[in-house]
Design a protein around this motif. Structure first.
Motif: not given
Length: 363
Positions: A42, A210, A213-214, A222, A341, A344
């Motif tokens: 992550v 997170v 990234i999402t 993720v 991690a 999400s």
């Protein structure tokens, strides 16, 4: 051109970096030779997202493969390579230590099995990380003159030497307490490299990573926690995750632990504990309080944990029925806290868009 190739969040979401955060990254890194140490987890994935949002392109991205990575970690590298190509960035260079042929092993797991020992982290040391992660990446950049890892210097290193520049290694330490403690204990530079922690410059915690990234890449990118499948830092939820998703890897980890704790280099003292390690693993619910390493968990044995929690049968084979694996998965989810991690993609934990106010309130 899609959202990923532009480096922008999809669906018109709020930018992942504020102007102040962009300026902080550019002030520290613009015009420098940048080498990203990518862990395929992550933090390091979020670091790439942050760099791209700030318009900073690394010169090289390296990943050290110990030979004990989880399949999902290696698959994430392939997925990120697609993103990096869309960005026009260098893809991930996978580095791997090559032991001498006379050792009889090819990776970290084989090293531990051959020497009848646990990874050094089980004893509070970091030599396994230095030997199997740091050194291979350094040699990939600087080259090595002799031995099985001999190779010429990378063009980025040669350019640095020719122009008198120093390469900046970018490490994915976030603003969580553990990573802040780790980074503060390290020097900002050594003989060969400078070190910078971009996630700390933008004040991102694991949850921010997170979310970023999402927003930019999508929830499917993720990654899971990046670590060897027998890492002594693993928590109970990770052991349940391993049992649910890769029972064969958990069995290999249990074998490694048994090989080390009953082998010639074992630090376990049967006199001190009143019974052999094997007897305690098979019959007791725990080990007496001690500073002696009693297993891969340092203070606990993975074999004993697996027996007590009905993860294995009497022969220490991981249970594989659909019901067992569903139970392991449920226990893993219930024990994992929201900042880990995969959050999400965990039901019940919402993904919230980052805003400037959220980012600036982290300190």
């Amino acid at each position: 051109m899609n959202a990923i190739s532009r480096g922008c969040p999809s669906g018109g979401a709020h930018p992942v970096l504020s102007l102040a955060q962009v300026e902080a990254l550019r002030a520290a890194l613009s015009g420098r030779l940048l080498a990203v140490c990518f862990g395929s987890g992550v933090d390091s994935t979020a670091m790439l997202v942050a760099l791209h949002a700030a318009g900073l392109r690394p010169d090289i991205i390296t990943f050290a493969d110990t030979g004990a990575e989880k399949p999902e970690t290696l698959a994430h590298i392939e997925a990120m390579d697609s993103v990096l190509r869309a960005w026009g960035w260098p893809t991930v260079s996978v580095c791997r230590k090559k032991p001498k042929p006379t050792t009889g092993y090819q990776d970290l797991y084989g090293n531990c099995m051959a020497n009848e020992t646990l990874p050094s982290l089980a004893f509070g040391m970091k030599s396994c990380s230095v030997k199997w992660k740091q050194v291979p990446q350094d040699q990939f950049l600087m080259g090595a003159r002799s031995g099985p890892n001999a190779r010429p210097p990378h063009p980025v290193w040669e350019h640095a030497k020719a122009t008198g520049q120093r390469i900046v290694k970018l490490i994915g330490y976030d603003c969580g307490k553990a990573d802040l403690r780790r980074s503060k204990a390290l020097k900002p530079a050594d003989t060969n490299f400078d070190y910078v922690y971009p996630l700390q410059l933008v004040r991102w915690t694991r949850r921010d990573c997170v979310r970023a990234i999402t927003q930019v890449l999508g929830a499917d990118l993720v990654p899971i926690k990046s670590a060897c499948f027998f890492c002594p830092a693993s928590k109970h939820w990770e052991l349940y995750w391993l049992a649910a998703n890769h029972p064969e890897l958990l069995e290999r980890a249990l074998l490694l632990e048994r090989n080390a704790l009953t082998g010639k280099h074992s630090r376990f003292d049967a006199v001190q504990f009143g019974a052999s390690w094997e007897h305690l693993v098979r019959n007791a619910d725990g080990f007496p309080s001690t500073t002696t390493t009693v297993g891969l968990g340092r203070s606990f044995s993975w074999n004993q944990w697996a027996r007590v929690n009905d993860v294995v049968d009497e022969q220490f084979n991981v249970r594989r029925t659909a019901a067992d694996r569903a139970r392991f998965a449920a226990l893993s989810n219930s024990l994992r806290d929201p900042d880990n991690a995969l959050d999400s993609r965990t039901p019940g934990i919402p993904v919230v868009d980052i805003t400037d106010s959220e980012q600036l309130e982290l300190w």
